[in-house]
Write a protein that holds these residues in place. Sequence first.
Motif, PDB file in Angstrom:
ATOM      1  N   ILE A 185       0.837  -1.198   0.000  1.00 34.76           N
ATOM      2  CA  ILE A 185       0.000   0.000   0.000  1.00 34.76           C
ATOM      3  C   ILE A 185       0.872   1.249   0.000  1.00 34.76           C
ATOM      4  CG2 ILE A 185      -1.669   1.332   1.362  1.00 34.76           C
ATOM      5  CD1 ILE A 185      -2.857  -1.330   2.292  1.00 34.76           C
ATOM      6  N   GLY A 186       2.013   1.188   0.704  1.00 34.79           N
ATOM      7  CA  GLY A 186       2.942   2.313   0.696  1.00 34.79           C
ATOM      8  C   GLY A 186       3.488   2.588  -0.692  1.00 34.79           C
ATOM      9  N   MET A 187       3.696   1.541  -1.485  1.00 34.31           N
ATOM     10  CA  MET A 187       4.172   1.729  -2.844  1.00 34.31           C
ATOM     11  C   MET A 187       3.100   2.410  -3.692  1.00 34.31           C
ATOM     12  SD  MET A 187       5.854  -1.110  -5.415  1.00 34.31           S
ATOM     13  CE  MET A 187       4.323  -2.064  -5.544  1.00 34.31           C
ATOM     14  N   ILE A 188       1.818   2.014  -3.497  1.00 34.75           N
ATOM     15  CA  ILE A 188       0.726   2.695  -4.197  1.00 34.75           C
ATOM     16  C   ILE A 188       0.669   4.154  -3.785  1.00 34.75           C
ATOM     17  CG2 ILE A 188      -1.774   2.756  -4.528  1.00 34.75           C
ATOM     18  CD1 ILE A 188      -1.827  -0.247  -3.996  1.00 34.75           C
ATOM     19  N   ARG A 189       0.857   4.412  -2.493  1.00 36.55           N
ATOM     20  CA  ARG A 189       0.833   5.783  -1.980  1.00 36.55           C
ATOM     21  C   ARG A 189       1.963   6.616  -2.599  1.00 36.55           C
ATOM     22  NH1 ARG A 189       0.975   4.424   2.966  1.00 36.55           N
ATOM     23  NH2 ARG A 189      -1.279   4.424   3.285  1.00 36.55           N
ATOM     24  N   TYR A 190       3.097   5.977  -2.789  1.00 36.44           N
ATOM     25  CA  TYR A 190       4.243   6.664  -3.411  1.00 36.44           C
ATOM     26  C   TYR A 190       3.884   7.133  -4.825  1.00 36.44           C
ATOM     27  CZ  TYR A 190       8.787   7.073  -5.767  1.00 36.44           C
ATOM     28  OH  TYR A 190       9.850   7.505  -6.511  1.00 36.44           O
ATOM     29  N   TYR A 191       3.283   6.242  -5.604  1.00 32.00           N
ATOM     30  CA  TYR A 191       2.912   6.617  -6.973  1.00 32.00           C
ATOM     31  C   TYR A 191       1.827   7.690  -6.981  1.00 32.00           C
ATOM     32  CZ  TYR A 191       5.622   3.055  -9.436  1.00 32.00           C
ATOM     33  OH  TYR A 191       6.640   2.309  -9.977  1.00 32.00           O
ATOM     34  N   CYS A 192       0.892   7.609  -6.029  1.00 34.50           N
ATOM     35  CA  CYS A 192      -0.167   8.622  -5.967  1.00 34.50           C
ATOM     36  C   CYS A 192       0.402  10.014  -5.732  1.00 34.50           C
ATOM     37  CB  CYS A 192      -1.161   8.276  -4.849  1.00 34.50           C
ATOM     38  SG  CYS A 192      -2.240   6.866  -5.185  1.00 34.50           S
ATOM     39  N   ALA A 193       1.527  10.084  -5.025  1.00 35.10           N
ATOM     40  CA  ALA A 193       2.108  11.384  -4.668  1.00 35.10           C
ATOM     41  C   ALA A 193       3.016  11.943  -5.761  1.00 35.10           C
ATOM     42  CB  ALA A 193       2.889  11.255  -3.361  1.00 35.10           C
ATOM     43  N   THR A 194       3.346  11.137  -6.777  1.00 39.88           N
ATOM     44  CA  THR A 194       4.212  11.626  -7.842  1.00 39.88           C
ATOM     45  C   THR A 194       3.432  12.522  -8.799  1.00 39.88           C
ATOM     46  OG1 THR A 194       3.775   9.695  -9.244  1.00 39.88           O
ATOM     47  CG2 THR A 194       5.655   9.563  -7.716  1.00 39.88           C
ATOM     48  N   GLN A 195       4.160  13.265  -9.606  1.00 33.26           N
ATOM     49  CA  GLN A 195       3.524  14.197 -10.534  1.00 33.26           C
ATOM     50  C   GLN A 195       2.659  13.463 -11.559  1.00 33.26           C
ATOM     51  OE1 GLN A 195       6.268  16.837 -12.478  1.00 33.26           O
ATOM     52  NE2 GLN A 195       4.692  17.865 -13.681  1.00 33.26           N
ATOM     53  N   ASP A 196       3.129  12.329 -12.034  1.00 29.04           N
ATOM     54  CA  ASP A 196       2.385  11.584 -13.045  1.00 29.04           C
ATOM     55  C   ASP A 196       1.288  10.712 -12.453  1.00 29.04           C
ATOM     56  OD1 ASP A 196       3.984  12.682 -15.014  1.00 29.04           O
ATOM     57  OD2 ASP A 196       5.444  11.032 -14.916  1.00 29.04           O
ATOM     58  N   GLY A 197       1.363  10.442 -11.145  1.00 26.85           N
ATOM     59  CA  GLY A 197       0.356   9.605 -10.521  1.00 26.85           C
ATOM     60  C   GLY A 197       0.497   8.145 -10.921  1.00 26.85           C
ATOM     61  N   LEU A 198      -0.553   7.376 -10.667  1.00 26.28           N
ATOM     62  CA  LEU A 198      -0.538   5.964 -11.026  1.00 26.28           C
ATOM     63  C   LEU A 198      -0.553   5.811 -12.548  1.00 26.28           C
ATOM     64  CD1 LEU A 198      -3.130   4.832  -8.356  1.00 26.28           C
ATOM     65  CD2 LEU A 198      -0.770   4.034  -8.460  1.00 26.28           C
ATOM     66  N   PRO A 199       0.073   4.769 -13.076  1.00 25.53           N
ATOM     67  CA  PRO A 199       0.129   4.587 -14.533  1.00 25.53           C
ATOM     68  C   PRO A 199      -1.267   4.527 -15.155  1.00 25.53           C
ATOM     69  CG  PRO A 199       1.648   3.090 -13.427  1.00 25.53           C
ATOM     70  CD  PRO A 199       0.825   3.729 -12.345  1.00 25.53           C
ATOM     71  N   SER A 200      -1.448   5.230 -16.276  1.00 23.95           N
ATOM     72  CA  SER A 200      -2.764   5.296 -16.904  1.00 23.95           C
ATOM     73  C   SER A 200      -3.193   3.963 -17.498  1.00 23.95           C
ATOM     74  CB  SER A 200      -2.758   6.371 -18.000  1.00 23.95           C
ATOM     75  OG  SER A 200      -1.781   6.076 -18.981  1.00 23.95           O
ATOM     76  N   TRP A 201      -2.209   3.119 -17.878  1.00 22.18           N
ATOM     77  CA  TRP A 201      -2.573   1.846 -18.504  1.00 22.18           C
ATOM     78  C   TRP A 201      -3.318   0.930 -17.532  1.00 22.18           C
ATOM     79  CZ3 TRP A 201      -0.906  -2.614 -16.301  1.00 22.18           C
ATOM     80  CH2 TRP A 201       0.250  -2.573 -15.501  1.00 22.18           C
ATOM     81  N   ILE A 202      -3.115   1.136 -16.228  1.00 19.90           N
ATOM     82  CA  ILE A 202      -3.827   0.308 -15.254  1.00 19.90           C
ATOM     83  C   ILE A 202      -5.326   0.591 -15.321  1.00 19.90           C
ATOM     84  CG2 ILE A 202      -4.112  -0.184 -12.796  1.00 19.90           C
ATOM     85  CD1 ILE A 202      -1.188   0.476 -12.391  1.00 19.90           C
ATOM     86  N   TYR A 203      -5.674   1.873 -15.408  1.00 16.41           N
ATOM     87  CA  TYR A 203      -7.084   2.241 -15.528  1.00 16.41           C
ATOM     88  C   TYR A 203      -7.675   1.700 -16.827  1.00 16.41           C
ATOM     89  CZ  TYR A 203     -11.161   5.088 -16.578  1.00 16.41           C
ATOM     90  OH  TYR A 203     -12.418   5.492 -16.943  1.00 16.41           O
ATOM     91  N   GLU A 204      -6.949   1.837 -17.914  1.00  9.78           N
ATOM     92  CA  GLU A 204      -7.454   1.354 -19.204  1.00  9.78           C
ATOM     93  C   GLU A 204      -7.631  -0.158 -19.189  1.00  9.78           C
ATOM     94  OE1 GLU A 204      -8.569   3.242 -21.447  1.00  9.78           O
ATOM     95  OE2 GLU A 204      -7.860   5.126 -20.557  1.00  9.78           O
ATOM     96  N   GLU A 205      -6.718  -0.862 -18.537  1.00 10.67           N
ATOM     97  CA  GLU A 205      -6.836  -2.317 -18.432  1.00 10.67           C
ATOM     98  C   GLU A 205      -8.078  -2.698 -17.636  1.00 10.67           C
ATOM     99  OE1 GLU A 205      -4.440  -4.888 -15.522  1.00 10.67           O
ATOM    100  OE2 GLU A 205      -3.411  -5.263 -17.427  1.00 10.67           O
ATOM    101  N   LEU A 206      -8.275  -2.030 -16.507  1.00 12.04           N
ATOM    102  CA  LEU A 206      -9.434  -2.338 -15.671  1.00 12.04           C
ATOM    103  C   LEU A 206     -10.731  -1.998 -16.378  1.00 12.04           C
ATOM    104  CD1 LEU A 206     -10.563  -3.280 -12.976  1.00 12.04           C
ATOM    105  CD2 LEU A 206     -10.192  -0.989 -12.066  1.00 12.04           C
ATOM    106  N   ARG A 207     -10.778  -0.864 -17.075  1.00 12.02           N
ATOM    107  CA  ARG A 207     -11.984  -0.484 -17.799  1.00 12.02           C
ATOM    108  C   ARG A 207     -12.302  -1.501 -18.895  1.00 12.02           C
ATOM    109  NH1 ARG A 207     -12.520   5.264 -20.830  1.00 12.02           N
ATOM    110  NH2 ARG A 207     -10.851   4.335 -22.088  1.00 12.02           N
ATOM    111  N   ALA A 208     -11.264  -1.979 -19.596  1.00  6.42           N
ATOM    112  CA  ALA A 208     -11.471  -2.971 -20.655  1.00  6.42           C
ATOM    113  C   ALA A 208     -12.008  -4.280 -20.078  1.00  6.42           C
ATOM    114  CB  ALA A 208     -10.166  -3.217 -21.399  1.00  6.42           C
ATOM    115  N   ILE A 209     -11.483  -4.684 -18.923  1.00  6.97           N
ATOM    116  CA  ILE A 209     -11.953  -5.913 -18.278  1.00  6.97           C
ATOM    117  C   ILE A 209     -13.428  -5.802 -17.917  1.00  6.97           C
ATOM    118  CG2 ILE A 209     -11.740  -7.317 -16.190  1.00  6.97           C
ATOM    119  CD1 ILE A 209      -8.737  -6.726 -16.240  1.00  6.97           C
TER     120      ILE A 209
END
Length: 323
Positions: A185-209
């Motif tokens: 969860i800390g690793m997810i929190r790290y990405y959330c705090a970065t300028q780019d945020g979480l990778p966009s492909w994860i959202y696209e993958e989940l939406r496609a599923i």
Amino acid sequence: AQLRKFYNQYYYAANMRLVVIGAYTLDELQEQVVRCFSDVPAHPRGEPSLLDMTRTNANTWEETCRSGIKDYGMPFAPASLARIYRVVPVRERHSLNITWQVPPQGSNWRSKPCDYIAHLIGHEAAGSLLSALKAKSLVTACYAGVGSGGYENASSHALFNLTFTLSEEGVSHWGEIVTEIYNYIGMIRYYCATQDGLPSWIYEELRAIQDVAYKFEDEMTPEELVENIVEDMAPAFSLPPERLLDGNSLLFEYDGDAIKDIVDNFLVPRNARLDLMSSTFGRDADYDGLDETNEPVNETVNKIDEEEDSGGTFSIESLPPPQ
């Protein structure tokens, strides 16, 4: 007398939703609805209740309802959180369940941030939390997310669950498992705090599923269909009429701020209840008349220390991914 009082208080038309399906014309269906339901009282017959609905734009397609349950807040008392409960099962079983209480998610039906987080935490591929714990022979399966039941997804709250099926070795290493969970969860929190945020492909993958799952879903019986639709009309889901059929199944937009809010403020040790269930503790009959055992699980804020009482290292840091 109490049953009649309950009936008069809550069984009235403004507190109900009705869905009808049948191989008849609309006029014929309307005639049957009027015949069967016209005697239902329009309003409660008892004293006002905190659970009564507040309706805006009543009897229009723009109608919105607010349940009094929303004001009740989170279900778990503070004293029940940051604790581990050791539970004796009836049958042979070993599992670890972590429950975090989060704000009601009805207004987030377009982005479903809990689905996004569950997709990450419950992933099973290489590099996932499950694969790392499987490699240590501590767990065999996992489930993550907010259930569809009324007690898990309500107007007042949502319960985000993470459940692992454990090996016998995993039972004695539960602290190590929880440590890995909070590191992930800390690793997810790290990405959330970065300028780019979480990778966009994860959202696209989940939406496609979810698109594929919805498009090729098995056809429901008429009974199942009306039951699902009428449940989705509940105020907890806040769905507009045009989205009653797909609003709870599909993703419509990405909301990184909502994901960050849940990860930062709610998926933390002080807001968690741990249930460790194992037949190594004995059998249910061995504990007749005794309460379940529980002990505090303290968190470490902004640093990592050993927690002797819990046997684990729990952190709410923002942790970069391992190199």
